[in-house]
Design an enzyme around this catalytic site. Structure first.
Site, short mmCIF file in Angstrom:
data_model
loop_
_atom_site.label_atom_id
_atom_site.label_comp_id
_atom_site.label_asym_id
_atom_site.label_seq_id
_atom_site.Cartn_x
_atom_site.Cartn_y
_atom_site.Cartn_z
NE ARG A 1 -2.73 26.90 41.79
CZ ARG A 1 -1.63 26.96 41.03
NH1 ARG A 1 -1.52 27.90 40.11
NH2 ARG A 1 -0.66 26.11 41.20
NE ARG B 1 8.05 23.35 35.29
CZ ARG B 1 6.88 23.40 35.93
NH1 ARG B 1 5.77 23.69 35.30
NH2 ARG B 1 6.84 23.17 37.19
NE ARG C 1 4.22 23.27 42.23
CZ ARG C 1 3.08 23.76 42.74
NH1 ARG C 1 2.80 23.57 44.00
NH2 ARG C 1 2.25 24.40 41.98
CE LYS D 1 3.06 28.23 34.43
NZ LYS D 1 3.46 26.87 34.58
NE ARG E 1 -1.93 22.21 40.68
CZ ARG E 1 -1.15 22.90 39.86
NH1 ARG E 1 -1.68 23.74 39.01
NH2 ARG E 1 0.16 22.76 39.91
P1 ADP Z 1 3.13 24.64 38.37
O1 ADP Z 1 3.54 25.65 37.33
O2 ADP Z 1 2.31 25.24 39.45
O3 ADP Z 1 4.28 23.80 38.88
P2 ADP Z 1 2.05 22.83 36.36
O4 ADP Z 1 0.62 22.53 36.18
O5 ADP Z 1 2.78 23.53 35.26
O6 ADP Z 1 2.10 23.64 37.71
O7 ADP Z 1 2.86 21.48 36.69
C1 ADP Z 1 2.45 20.61 37.71
C2 ADP Z 1 3.49 19.50 37.89
O8 ADP Z 1 3.61 18.73 36.68
C3 ADP Z 1 4.92 19.96 38.18
O9 ADP Z 1 5.14 20.26 39.54
C4 ADP Z 1 5.72 18.74 37.71
O10 ADP Z 1 5.68 17.68 38.64
C5 ADP Z 1 4.95 18.30 36.47
N1 ADP Z 1 5.50 18.98 35.28
C6 ADP Z 1 4.87 19.94 34.54
N2 ADP Z 1 5.65 20.36 33.53
C7 ADP Z 1 6.81 19.64 33.63
C8 ADP Z 1 8.04 19.61 32.89
N3 ADP Z 1 8.25 20.39 31.81
N4 ADP Z 1 9.01 18.75 33.28
C9 ADP Z 1 8.83 17.95 34.34
N5 ADP Z 1 7.71 17.94 35.08
C10 ADP Z 1 6.71 18.76 34.74
#
Ligand code: ADP
Ligand code: ZN
Length: 217
Positions: free
Chosen positions: A123, A89, A167, A14, A156
């Site tokens: 990663r 999400r 997740r 993404k 990470r």
């Molecule tokens: P990934 O897609 O691998 O989970 P992201 O970088 O999109 O990685 O998100 C990392 C973390 O940030 C998530 O696991 C969550 O804890 C938080 N996060 C990101 N976007 C949201 C969201 N829309 N709502 C709640 N938490 C979020």
């Protein structure tokens, strides 16, 4: 003005595709995960609130996330448009978003779970400059060191087996329904996330009738 939401399971690329799309079309890439990681890194008040959930691979509180997205979009620094990555999400966030904003399309990167584990656990990120690596496709020349700045390559904090399992399960339970909500209202473009980065980007642009990137990446 072009406004997109990009969705896809962890490791689907993404962030990479959003950046490729944003860069030469002058769109602003807004990544909720990046915003939260920034807060954690700089020990802000928000950072303290989200750190535990992020490390465990759980979603951060909806009200906080909605205000972060709202405030970010309210900056209006996106006169040519944006690519929103990591939001919405779940159903509540989707309702919040759809009541306030509309988008030209939703880009959905499709990747089977078996491939997700392989990619995410490989990663790495440079602790110095933030460049992404992947021990499968993009290996550094010198093990453990960034090609660009010599910084240390780290995982990470949430790229562990345990956090990934959380997740991934959350993604299917909470985020799959968001795609269904979008399908009723917006154009949803589903793209296979397995080919090479540049090929995926070309497919996305084909579907969205956007000009192709001038140079191959
Ligand atoms: P990934 O897609 O691998 O989970 P992201 O970088 O999109 O990685 O998100 C990392 C973390 O940030 C998530 O696991 C969550 O804890 C938080 N996060 C990101 N976007 C949201 C969201 N829309 N709502 C709640 N938490 C979020
Ligand atoms: Zn670096």
């Amino acid at each position: 003005m072009r406004k997109y939401v990009i969705m896809g399971v962890q490791g689907s690329g993404k962030g990479t595709q959003a950046k490729l799309l944003a860069s030469d079309l002058d769109l602003v890439h807004i990544s909720v995960g990046d915003i939260y990681r920034w807060h954690v890194q700089y020990h802000t008040k928000i950072g303290a609130q989200v750190r535990r959930a992020m490390t465990a691979g759980e979603l951060v509180d909806d009200a906080l996330t909605e205000s972060v997205v709202h405030d970010r979009l309210a900056l209006h620094d996106w006169s040519y448009g944006f690519v929103l990555d990591g939001f919405p999400r779940n159903r509540r966030q989707a309702e919040f978003f759809m009541e306030r904003y509309d988008v030209d399309a939703v880009i959905h990167l499709d990747l089977p779970d078996s491939e997700v584990r392989r990619r995410v656990l490989a990663r790495r990120l440079c602790a110095g400059c933030g460049l992404d690596y992947n021990l499968i496709e993009h290996r550094p020349a010198k093990e453990g060191r960034c090609d660009a700045c010599g910084g240390e390559l780290v995982s990470r904090e949430d790229d562990t087996e345990e956090a990934l399992a959380v997740r991934l399960a959350d993604y299917h339970r909470l985020t799959d329904p968001v795609l269904e909500l979008f399908r009723a209202k917006e154009q949803v473009v589903t793209v296979d996330a397995r080919p090479a980065k540049a090929a995926i980007q070309r497919t996305i642009r084909d579907h969205l009738n956007l000009p192709q990137r001038r140079r191959a990446t």
